[in-house]
Structure formats: structure tokens, C-alpha cells
Design a protein around this motif. Structure first.
Motif, PDB file in Angstrom:
ATOM      1  N   ILE A 115       8.902 -13.968 -28.337  1.00 34.10           N
ATOM      2  CA  ILE A 115       9.677 -15.218 -28.382  1.00 34.10           C
ATOM      3  C   ILE A 115       8.862 -16.306 -29.073  1.00 34.10           C
ATOM      4  CG2 ILE A 115      10.804 -17.014 -27.006  1.00 34.10           C
ATOM      5  CD1 ILE A 115      11.312 -14.841 -24.874  1.00 34.10           C
ATOM      6  N   ARG A 116       9.445 -16.904 -30.122  1.00 32.13           N
ATOM      7  CA  ARG A 116       8.762 -17.956 -30.879  1.00 32.13           C
ATOM      8  C   ARG A 116       9.060 -19.331 -30.287  1.00 32.13           C
ATOM      9  NH1 ARG A 116      11.214 -15.093 -35.432  1.00 32.13           N
ATOM     10  NH2 ARG A 116       9.593 -13.939 -36.580  1.00 32.13           N
ATOM     11  N   PRO A 117       8.050 -20.206 -30.212  1.00 29.38           N
ATOM     12  CA  PRO A 117       8.343 -21.613 -29.929  1.00 29.38           C
ATOM     13  C   PRO A 117       9.004 -22.219 -31.161  1.00 29.38           C
ATOM     14  CG  PRO A 117       6.017 -21.330 -30.421  1.00 29.38           C
ATOM     15  CD  PRO A 117       6.615 -19.955 -30.402  1.00 29.38           C
ATOM     16  N   PRO A 118       9.719 -23.322 -31.028  1.00 27.25           N
ATOM     17  CA  PRO A 118      10.414 -23.912 -32.172  1.00 27.25           C
ATOM     18  C   PRO A 118       9.461 -24.193 -33.339  1.00 27.25           C
ATOM     19  CG  PRO A 118      11.049 -25.024 -30.136  1.00 27.25           C
ATOM     20  CD  PRO A 118       9.925 -24.101 -29.778  1.00 27.25           C
ATOM     21  N   GLY A 119       9.732 -23.592 -34.482  1.00 19.49           N
ATOM     22  CA  GLY A 119       8.924 -23.829 -35.672  1.00 19.49           C
ATOM     23  C   GLY A 119       7.559 -23.168 -35.653  1.00 19.49           C
ATOM     24  N   GLY A 120       7.310 -22.286 -34.675  1.00 16.39           N
ATOM     25  CA  GLY A 120       5.979 -21.707 -34.525  1.00 16.39           C
ATOM     26  C   GLY A 120       5.961 -20.192 -34.561  1.00 16.39           C
ATOM     27  N   GLU A 121       4.826 -19.618 -34.154  1.00 17.32           N
ATOM     28  CA  GLU A 121       4.623 -18.176 -34.153  1.00 17.32           C
ATOM     29  C   GLU A 121       4.763 -17.601 -32.743  1.00 17.32           C
ATOM     30  OE1 GLU A 121       1.261 -17.006 -37.395  1.00 17.32           O
ATOM     31  OE2 GLU A 121       0.531 -18.141 -35.672  1.00 17.32           O
ATOM     32  N   SER A 122       5.347 -16.430 -32.647  1.00 18.65           N
ATOM     33  CA  SER A 122       5.256 -15.648 -31.421  1.00 18.65           C
ATOM     34  C   SER A 122       3.911 -14.930 -31.417  1.00 18.65           C
ATOM     35  CB  SER A 122       6.391 -14.616 -31.360  1.00 18.65           C
ATOM     36  OG  SER A 122       6.232 -13.680 -32.417  1.00 18.65           O
ATOM     37  N   LEU A 123       3.560 -14.308 -30.296  1.00 13.01           N
ATOM     38  CA  LEU A 123       2.339 -13.506 -30.267  1.00 13.01           C
ATOM     39  C   LEU A 123       2.471 -12.336 -31.240  1.00 13.01           C
ATOM     40  CD1 LEU A 123      -0.448 -13.268 -28.875  1.00 13.01           C
ATOM     41  CD2 LEU A 123       0.614 -11.645 -27.294  1.00 13.01           C
ATOM     42  N   GLU A 124       3.676 -11.807 -31.372  1.00 15.84           N
ATOM     43  CA  GLU A 124       3.930 -10.719 -32.322  1.00 15.84           C
ATOM     44  C   GLU A 124       3.630 -11.176 -33.757  1.00 15.84           C
ATOM     45  OE1 GLU A 124       7.463  -7.485 -33.302  1.00 15.84           O
ATOM     46  OE2 GLU A 124       7.982  -9.389 -32.351  1.00 15.84           O
ATOM     47  N   ASP A 125       4.072 -12.393 -34.102  1.00 11.88           N
ATOM     48  CA  ASP A 125       3.771 -12.948 -35.434  1.00 11.88           C
ATOM     49  C   ASP A 125       2.265 -13.103 -35.622  1.00 11.88           C
ATOM     50  OD1 ASP A 125       6.511 -13.278 -36.054  1.00 11.88           O
ATOM     51  OD2 ASP A 125       6.547 -15.250 -35.086  1.00 11.88           O
ATOM     52  N   THR A 126       1.607 -13.607 -34.588  1.00  4.43           N
ATOM     53  CA  THR A 126       0.156 -13.805 -34.650  1.00  4.43           C
ATOM     54  C   THR A 126      -0.546 -12.479 -34.876  1.00  4.43           C
ATOM     55  OG1 THR A 126       0.408 -15.639 -33.086  1.00  4.43           O
ATOM     56  CG2 THR A 126      -1.822 -14.811 -33.426  1.00  4.43           C
ATOM     57  N   GLN A 127      -0.096 -11.451 -34.176  1.00  2.91           N
ATOM     58  CA  GLN A 127      -0.713 -10.135 -34.277  1.00  2.91           C
ATOM     59  C   GLN A 127      -0.566  -9.542 -35.688  1.00  2.91           C
ATOM     60  OE1 GLN A 127       0.822  -6.781 -31.845  1.00  2.91           O
ATOM     61  NE2 GLN A 127      -1.238  -6.687 -30.976  1.00  2.91           N
ATOM     62  N   LYS A 128       0.486  -9.935 -36.378  1.00  4.74           N
ATOM     63  CA  LYS A 128       0.705  -9.407 -37.737  1.00  4.74           C
ATOM     64  C   LYS A 128      -0.342  -9.919 -38.733  1.00  4.74           C
ATOM     65  CE  LYS A 128       5.633  -8.480 -37.245  1.00  4.74           C
ATOM     66  NZ  LYS A 128       7.010  -8.988 -37.492  1.00  4.74           N
ATOM     67  N   ARG A 129      -1.053 -11.004 -38.367  1.00  5.65           N
ATOM     68  CA  ARG A 129      -2.150 -11.458 -39.234  1.00  5.65           C
ATOM     69  C   ARG A 129      -3.519 -11.127 -38.650  1.00  5.65           C
ATOM     70  NH1 ARG A 129      -3.853 -16.355 -36.892  1.00  5.65           N
ATOM     71  NH2 ARG A 129      -2.205 -17.558 -35.881  1.00  5.65           N
ATOM     72  N   THR A 130      -3.625 -11.127 -37.308  1.00  2.00           N
ATOM     73  CA  THR A 130      -4.939 -10.861 -36.710  1.00  2.00           C
ATOM     74  C   THR A 130      -5.336  -9.391 -36.793  1.00  2.00           C
ATOM     75  OG1 THR A 130      -3.962 -10.602 -34.494  1.00  2.00           O
ATOM     76  CG2 THR A 130      -4.812 -12.795 -35.081  1.00  2.00           C
ATOM     77  N   VAL A 131      -4.410  -8.493 -36.484  1.00  2.00           N
ATOM     78  CA  VAL A 131      -4.766  -7.077 -36.388  1.00  2.00           C
ATOM     79  C   VAL A 131      -5.115  -6.453 -37.744  1.00  2.00           C
ATOM     80  CG1 VAL A 131      -3.900  -4.767 -35.778  1.00  2.00           C
ATOM     81  CG2 VAL A 131      -3.702  -6.654 -34.147  1.00  2.00           C
ATOM     82  N   PRO A 132      -4.367  -6.720 -38.834  1.00  2.00           N
ATOM     83  CA  PRO A 132      -4.818  -6.191 -40.127  1.00  2.00           C
ATOM     84  C   PRO A 132      -6.227  -6.665 -40.505  1.00  2.00           C
ATOM     85  CG  PRO A 132      -2.534  -6.867 -40.286  1.00  2.00           C
ATOM     86  CD  PRO A 132      -3.033  -7.337 -38.951  1.00  2.00           C
ATOM     87  N   PHE A 133      -6.523  -7.949 -40.246  1.00  2.00           N
ATOM     88  CA  PHE A 133      -7.864  -8.473 -40.522  1.00  2.00           C
ATOM     89  C   PHE A 133      -8.889  -7.792 -39.623  1.00  2.00           C
ATOM     90  CE2 PHE A 133     -11.323 -11.518 -39.773  1.00  2.00           C
ATOM     91  CZ  PHE A 133     -11.738 -11.745 -41.080  1.00  2.00           C
ATOM     92  N   PHE A 134      -8.534  -7.618 -38.366  1.00  3.20           N
ATOM     93  CA  PHE A 134      -9.420  -6.954 -37.403  1.00  3.20           C
ATOM     94  C   PHE A 134      -9.734  -5.527 -37.850  1.00  3.20           C
ATOM     95  CE2 PHE A 134      -9.830  -4.427 -33.422  1.00  3.20           C
ATOM     96  CZ  PHE A 134     -11.011  -4.984 -32.955  1.00  3.20           C
TER      97      PHE A 134
END
Length: 206
Positions: A115-134
């Protein structure tokens, strides 16, 4: 090989109970003390390379930890490790926001996976940038036999912990990453978790 994750020390907006996200908010004095304590707790570990976000509360925490440990190592800063972007909620007091939108809604914005906050990232969205970098950077260093320190944020680290420990979307809302508390993973050559320790002041681990 050891992989050590540390959430930055208390920031000014942590203390004021505000949504922070990508806003660059400084550490409090308590936050600096938490960083020093984290440095003391991991002093016995060899660190070969460190990763952090580009936000000052994380970079300052890392600087304090390394100073406390008395070591100098290569540091990689990347916005892939930035905190989850809270969109329209950034800067708002969490209690006031709960009064406006309801506690359950705000809890879903803060803790749920998708679930995204208004205009923001969900944890799923965050994971889509953190995990590939990780996987492409941090774990590559671990695979090369390096001990790696990562200093980042509550949600960017939560998304990485979710990947390392194979935590389900249903269980991740209950995972907390406290400020300034080192999480130490012993990793195999295949980048699988062998052991996990959460270090604290009272007994060095729990």
C-alpha cells in the motif's frame, strides 16, 4: 563473511514523530550517541567496505561508527539505499496524520508491503530499487570474501532484511528495525544466511 546492517541514529524528525522519507534531516545528539554505541558494538568485526544512502542522517551515522571503530574503508553512497519516499506525508506528524486519516489507514501506509502513501512509495516499490542494488553490488562484495557494513534507513533496510530472511509480505509489517542497533549476518559463499545476531548494549547480542 559478515554483513552488518545498521539503521541511522535518531534524527530530528524521528524525535518529533514526523514522516521523513527523502527529506534530509540531521541527527539529534541522541542519534550521534546511538551511532557511537553501534561502533562500539561492532568494533570486534573486520570491515572491508561500507555502503550508505545519500541522506546525511545515514552518512553521518556511518562516519561516527567508523571513527568509533578506528578504521578507514572505501565508502559507496547510493540513493538506492535511501529511505522509502513518503510522498505527501513527508514532514507531517504521525499522530496528527492518524487523527485525520484514521489509525488503520496510517498503519497500512507505514507498515504494509504493497500500500502506497499518497504520492509516495510502498515497501514493495522501495524493494524494487534496494534489492537489485543489494544483489548486484553489496552481495558481490560479500561473495568476494569482504565483510560489509551497510548504514541506511528503517524501510530500505526492512526491504533488504525481507529479501535476506525470505520474509513474506504478510509477516513484514511486524518487522522492526530500531535506530542504531547492528544486525550481523554470517553469510555463506553462496550468499545465504548462516546465522543472525542483533547486537545490544546489555549483552552484546540477543
Amino acid at each position: 563473511m559478515h554483513l552488518i546492517l545498521v539503521r541511522h541514529g535518531e534524527s530530528l524528525w524521528n524525535r518529533e514523530n514526523r514522516f521523513t522519507g527523502w527529506v534530509d534531516v540531521p541527527l539529534t545528539e541522541k542519534g550521534r550517541e546511538e551511532a557511537k554505541r553501534a561502533g562500539k558494538l561492532i568494533k570486534g568485526y573486520r570491515i572491508d567496505v561500507a555502503y550508505t544512502s545519500v541522506l546525511s542522517r545515514a552518512t553521518e551515522t556511518l562516519d561516527i561508527i567508523l571513527e568509533e571503530m578506528g578504521v578507514k574503508v572505501p565508502i559507496i553512497r547510493d540513493q538506492a539505499l535511501n529511505e522509502r519516499h513518503y510522498g505527501n506525508l513527508q514532514g507531517l506528524n504521525k499522530e496528527e496524520t492518524a487523527r485525520i486519516y484514521g489509525e488503520e489507514q496510517v498503519k497500512a501506509w507505514r507498515r504494509s508491503y504493497s500500500i502506497r502513501p499518497p504520492g509516495g512509495e510502498s515497501l514493495e516499490d522501495t524493494q524494487k530499487r534496494t534489492v537489485p542494488f543489494f544483489k548486484n553490488c553489496i552481495l558481490m562484495d560479500v561473495k568476494l570474501g569482504k565483510n560489509v557494513l551497510v548504514v541506511a534507513h528503517g524501510n530500505s533496510l526492512r526491504s533488504i532484511v525481507m529479501y535476506i530472511e525470505n520474509i513474506s509480505p504478510e509477516k513484514i509489517p511486524f518487522v522492526e528495525i530500531p535506530t542504531g542497533v547492528p544486525i550481523v549476518y554470517l553469510m555463506s559463499k553462496e550468499n545465504k544466511m548462516i546465522d543472525k545476531k542483533v547486537l545490544n548494549e546489555s549483552n552484546g547480542q540477543n
